[in-house]
Design a protein around this motif. Structure first.
Motif, PDB file in Angstrom:
ATOM      1  N   VAL A  98      -1.194  20.451   5.217  1.00  0.00           N
ATOM      2  CA  VAL A  98      -1.305  19.696   4.017  1.00  0.00           C
ATOM      3  C   VAL A  98      -1.928  20.137   2.779  1.00  0.00           C
ATOM      4  O   VAL A  98      -3.038  20.515   2.988  1.00  0.00           O
ATOM      5  N   LEU A  99      -1.062  20.014   1.672  1.00  0.00           N
ATOM      6  CA  LEU A  99      -1.659  20.623   0.477  1.00  0.00           C
ATOM      7  C   LEU A  99      -2.474  19.584  -0.246  1.00  0.00           C
ATOM      8  O   LEU A  99      -3.567  19.614  -0.628  1.00  0.00           O
ATOM      9  N   THR A 100      -2.250  18.338  -0.137  1.00  0.00           N
ATOM     10  CA  THR A 100      -2.879  17.081  -1.000  1.00  0.00           C
ATOM     11  C   THR A 100      -2.319  15.932  -0.291  1.00  0.00           C
ATOM     12  O   THR A 100      -1.299  15.922   0.431  1.00  0.00           O
ATOM     13  N   ARG A 113      -2.281   3.239  10.460  1.00  0.00           N
ATOM     14  CA  ARG A 113      -3.339   2.461   9.997  1.00  0.00           C
ATOM     15  C   ARG A 113      -3.276   1.081  10.178  1.00  0.00           C
ATOM     16  O   ARG A 113      -3.536   0.129   9.250  1.00  0.00           O
ATOM     17  N   TYR A 160      -2.491  12.349   1.890  1.00  0.00           N
ATOM     18  CA  TYR A 160      -3.213  11.806   3.165  1.00  0.00           C
ATOM     19  C   TYR A 160      -3.064  12.743   4.415  1.00  0.00           C
ATOM     20  O   TYR A 160      -1.771  13.094   4.483  1.00  0.00           O
ATOM     21  N   GLU A 161      -4.007  13.210   4.812  1.00  0.00           N
ATOM     22  CA  GLU A 161      -3.833  14.375   5.877  1.00  0.00           C
ATOM     23  C   GLU A 161      -2.917  13.772   7.214  1.00  0.00           C
ATOM     24  O   GLU A 161      -2.490  14.386   7.900  1.00  0.00           O
ATOM     25  N   ARG A 198       0.841  -1.324  -0.082  1.00  0.00           N
ATOM     26  CA  ARG A 198       0.027  -0.099   0.064  1.00  0.00           C
ATOM     27  C   ARG A 198       0.800   1.100   0.030  1.00  0.00           C
ATOM     28  O   ARG A 198       2.160   1.125   0.508  1.00  0.00           O
ATOM     29  N   VAL A 199       0.367   2.200  -0.678  1.00  0.00           N
ATOM     30  CA  VAL A 199       1.334   3.474  -0.752  1.00  0.00           C
ATOM     31  C   VAL A 199       0.583   4.776  -0.235  1.00  0.00           C
ATOM     32  O   VAL A 199      -0.820   4.939  -0.379  1.00  0.00           O
ATOM     33  N   PHE A 200       1.353   5.578   0.423  1.00  0.00           N
ATOM     34  CA  PHE A 200       0.527   6.829   1.167  1.00  0.00           C
ATOM     35  C   PHE A 200       1.460   8.077   0.636  1.00  0.00           C
ATOM     36  O   PHE A 200       2.853   7.791   0.396  1.00  0.00           O
ATOM     37  N   TYR A 201       1.064   9.246   0.515  1.00  0.00           N
ATOM     38  CA  TYR A 201       1.819  10.249   0.456  1.00  0.00           C
ATOM     39  C   TYR A 201       1.008  11.390   0.866  1.00  0.00           C
ATOM     40  O   TYR A 201       0.080  11.449   1.007  1.00  0.00           O
TER      41      TYR A 201
END
Lengths: 353, 467
Positions: free
Chosen positions: B103-105, B130, B107-108, B92-95
């Motif tokens: 946060v501009l964009t 998570r 995952y907050e 899984r990938v988060f950024y």
């Protein structure tokens, strides 16, 4: 005291009747299978009639099981799972044509891993992480009105279409339709994949913009308008829906562009909160079996396309499941893409936000 | 003279080969363990680096897509930025992208590094997010925005399931490799231990296979580490040999020197006996002659023994006709036997010649016959029988002298200077049977003393293998 009991009963009754407590919009709810049996709760963007034969053939194998099938829009489906209203019972399976949103569900940890019964039948690209399973391939097709093209050669590729539109701008002015990608998730998915695949997409959008293209929310309406003759060309329409309208077959032409045809994969995930994991897995296996096994099933509602790459399947490009799809869900990316697209399609020189 | 038994008398301090094996196997196990952990650390580091470098590539490509357009920060994340992570593993990938902490964009709630990384130096961390373990990289860059600086931070993170699975696979592989390494090195260790004590075994075999009289130095080739031991052993053997030879020489010399004067003394005593009239003087003279006879016989046997010892040390084997040899002896001793009215009976069924030293064999047979005649009462018979067995030639002498008492150990009789308990009245040294036994053994044969078949006396047999 009695008053309190009565009011409690009333409240409970009220909750029981207005099923399920909604902050999202349900299009249709139908229960399959015997009364009182434990039910697999399926959230889906696919119309009930389309999947009903497959559900029936599944329930024939599991007589003690029922399926509660709820249809809703893909954004609502996402909302129902990621922000469930208080008191909502957990769903077991989510079926959606929004591959990006399904991928996001799996990536963000709302889904459960499943090991398919016969994974060998399934092409590698038809699943991601053992969480997201594709059970259909549906082309982004070009739908043409037979009447509008009388005396013209039918375009086979996007380049053909561009040439045709440049040659006969007046013939098609105001008679071109495509998704409003700001409103339709599927339209956005097809447009982003187009943009990723070929530069000709933007050229095509510029030309569409110059010819006063009409924007639609859904495939169904575009097909209707083509059949009625209001539209001559509908771009990026879900081919499976057009082919399903056999009643309109003599009035519309479904073209799968030869340069490339994006294939939308309808996917299913098992939700994390499910209490019927085994049954949910069996239902997924049933869908996968129908989609990928060598022997076609009568109950399978979708056109079957070759799973392995071959000469014949060369133009078909199944959209790749995986984290790459998350890129287009990015807020800034989406805003930027929509801005570009809008400026192309509306020929609005003052570029929108 | 009974051979020492090392098993019971020597104190042992463990086994050399076991000690060697144990040490080699232990060091193999230790090296295997070290190797396993080194490989594991190495593999862990490599797989961490691999993931880090892909994460960094992803974050860099996102950073590259950052633009400032009309005072606004825009971002066009390339498709490859996230899909490259998906191509490497199914994780899984988060950024997310932050500007001055906001946060501009993306995952907050994605964890940010506790202290802002400096531009150009990405910060890596492993943390929980998570319910999954994440590896994340954060890149920082300072932009000029509206005339002021804006700190941009881009974080890209990926779960570590693929890495964990890969690590487990590599760990299994390392475990298997370690096991194989240990097995092979343990086998080599055991083999090395066995082969390094092998010369010891060989030397032990060479030494223990020696005959009881073999006092030649050890000539067996040994590893250089054992050479001092063997040299010491050889020096010891040499000293023993010299001292044995000296004492044998001494005894023979002494016997020889005693025998000649004794003969003179005996002759003088006989002459005196003839002249002396008085009864008590004659009696004491006779006693004297008897004692002289005994001494001279003992001296003779000592000489015989010395001769036998000498000849057996360098045994010369020639064909010997035992029948003729025994027949000669019987005839030569018949006058002595006749004096006591002893009937010597000789029988022979015909025998093959054996290979040996005729003088030694004659000496042995003569000693047995002497004994028989000496101890047999008058008017009895002594039976000499020469016959051929399946593998050997046997000469047995049976008398009717009453045999040996039942409680007496006949094996002891063949030791030097040991005499039967019923021999008190007779002249003898106790060397006769010893000589006979030594001769038999020098030829690879044996001496057997047993009661005669009639039970009236003893039967002494010498057997010589034919080979």
């Amino acid at each position: 005291m009695r008053v309190i009991v009565l009011s409690l009963a009333l409240i409970c009754g009220a909750f029981a009747f207005c099923h399920p407590a909604q902050s999202f919009e349900v299009e249709e709810f139908r229960r399959f299978g015997p009364e009182g049996a434990p039910a697999l709760k399926v959230l889906s963007t696919t119309d009930t009639e389309v999947l009903a034969p497959l559900i029936d053939s599944f329930l024939a194998q599991f007589p003690g099981l029922a399926i509660e099938y709820t249809t809703l829009g893909s954004a609502d489906l996402m909302k129902a799972i990621t922000r469930p209203p208080p008191g909502q019972s957990d769903f077991d399976i989510a079926i959606s044509s929004a591959m990006d949103l399904q991928t996001k569900l799996a990536n963000d940890g709302y889904t459960r891993r499943h090991l398919p019964e016969s994974p060998a039948q399934m092409p590698d690209w038809a699943s991601w992480r053992g969480h997201v399973f594709a059970f259909s391939q549906e082309p982004a097709a070009l739908i043409l009105s037979r009447a509008a093209f009388s005396g013209l050669e039918l375009p086979k590729t996007r380049q053909d279409l561009i040439t045709l539109l440049r040659r006969h701008p007046d013939r098609f002015r105001g008679r071109i339709g495509t998704y409003d990608i700001a409103a339709s998730g599927l339209g956005y998915l097809f447009a982003t994949q187009d943009a990723r695949t070929s530069e000709s997409f933007w050229r095509l959008m510029e030309i569409f913009g110059g010819l006063e293209t009409r924007l639609y929310c859904c495939s169904g309406q575009m097909i209707e308008d083509i059949a009625r003759g209001d539209l001559a060309i509908a771009y990026n329409v879900l081919g499976s829906y057009a082919l399903a309208r056999t009643d309109l077959a003599d009035r519309i032409v479904v073209i799968e562009p030869q340069d490339y045809t994006n294939m939308m994969l309808r996917t299913a995930v098992i939700l994390k909160e499910t209490s019927l994991e085994k049954e949910a897995g069996a239902f997924i296996d049933h869908l996968l079996n129908a989609a990928w096994s060598q022997s076609p099933q009568a109950a399978y509602p979708f056109e079957r396309y070759p799973a392995a790459s071959s000469r014949q399947s060369a133009p078909y490009r199944p959209i790749q499941l995986g984290p790459g799809l998350l890129v287009y869900l990015d807020r800034l990316k989406r805003a930027r893409f929509l801005g570009e697209w809008r400026s192309a399609i509306t020929q609005d020189e003052t570029r929108g936000p | 003279m009974s051979p020492p038994r090392p098993e019971s008398q020597l104190r042992t301090s463990g086994s050399l080969s076991r000690r060697l094996t144990l040490r080699l196997v232990l060091s193999a196990a230790f090296l295997t363990l070290v190797l396993f952990f080194v490989v594991l650390a190495f593999v862990r580091d490599i797989s961490q680096r691999t993931q880090d470098s892909i994460l960094l590539a992803s974050a860099t490509s996102i950073m590259d897509s950052l633009r400032v357009e009309a005072g606004q920060i825009t971002l066009d994340i390339p498709y490859a930025a996230l899909s490259m992570l998906g191509n490497v593993s199914n994780d899984r990938v988060f950024y997310n992208v932050r500007k001055d902490g906001e946060v501009l964009t993306g995952y907050e709630d994605l964890p940010a590094p506790s202290q802002a990384p400096s531009p150009g130096a990405p910060s890596y961390a492993t943390e929980e997010y998570r319910g999954a373990s994440l590896r994340r990289v954060t890149l920082a860059r300072r932009l000029s925005l509206d005339g002021g600086p804006a700190d941009i931070e881009i974080t890209v993170a990926q779960t570590r399931e693929g890495q964990t699975a890969e690590l487990a696979r590599l760990t299994r592989w390392a475990l298997m490799m370690g096991g194989g390494f240990f097995l092979v090195s343990a086998l080599i260790g055991i083999w090395a231990a066995q082969s390094s004590v092998q010369p010891l075994h060989a030397l032990t075999g060479v030494v223990s296979r020696r005959g009881p009289k073999d006092l030649r130095p050890v000539r067996h080739a040994v590893p250089s580490e054992m050479a001092p031991l063997v040299q010491s052993l050889n020096r010891f053997i040499e000293r023993l040999r010299v001292s044995l030879a000296r004492s044998e020489d001494f005894i023979a010399e002494a016997a020889h020197r005693v025998r000649t004067p004794l003969a003179t003394v005996r002759a003088q005593a006989e002459i005196t006996l003839r002249r002396v009239e008085k009864a008590e003087n004659r009696a004491s003279l006779r006693e004297m002659i008897r004692a002289i006879d005994e001494s001279s016989r003992a001296a003779g046997q000592l000489l015989d023994h010395a001769m036998v010892t000498f000849r057996t040390d360098s045994l010369e084997r020639k064909p010997v006709d035992l029948d003729g040899l025994a027949r000669d002896l019987v005839e030569r001793l018949r006058p002595v036997a006749d004096l006591k009215d002893i009937d010597l009976q000789y029988s022979c069924a015909g025998v093959s010649p054996l290979r040996g030293d005729a003088i030694l064999i004659q000496n042995a047979v003569r000693n047995i016959l002497d004994n028989a005649i000496k101890y047999a009462p008058s008017e009895t018979g002594v039976l000499i029988d020469v016959r051929q067995g399946p593998l050997d030639v046997i000469i047995s002498v049976t008398d009717e002298a009453g045999g040996f008492p039942a409680e007496e150990d006949t094996a002891v009789l063949t030791q030097r200077f040991v005499r039967g308990s019923n021999a008190a009245g007779t002249i003898g040294s106790g060397l006769g049977l010893t000589i006979a036994r030594e001769v038999a053994e020098a030829h690879g044969g044996k001496l057997v003393i047993e009661p005669s078949s009639t039970g009236a006396g003893a039967c002494v047999s010498l057997s010589f293998p034919l080979r």
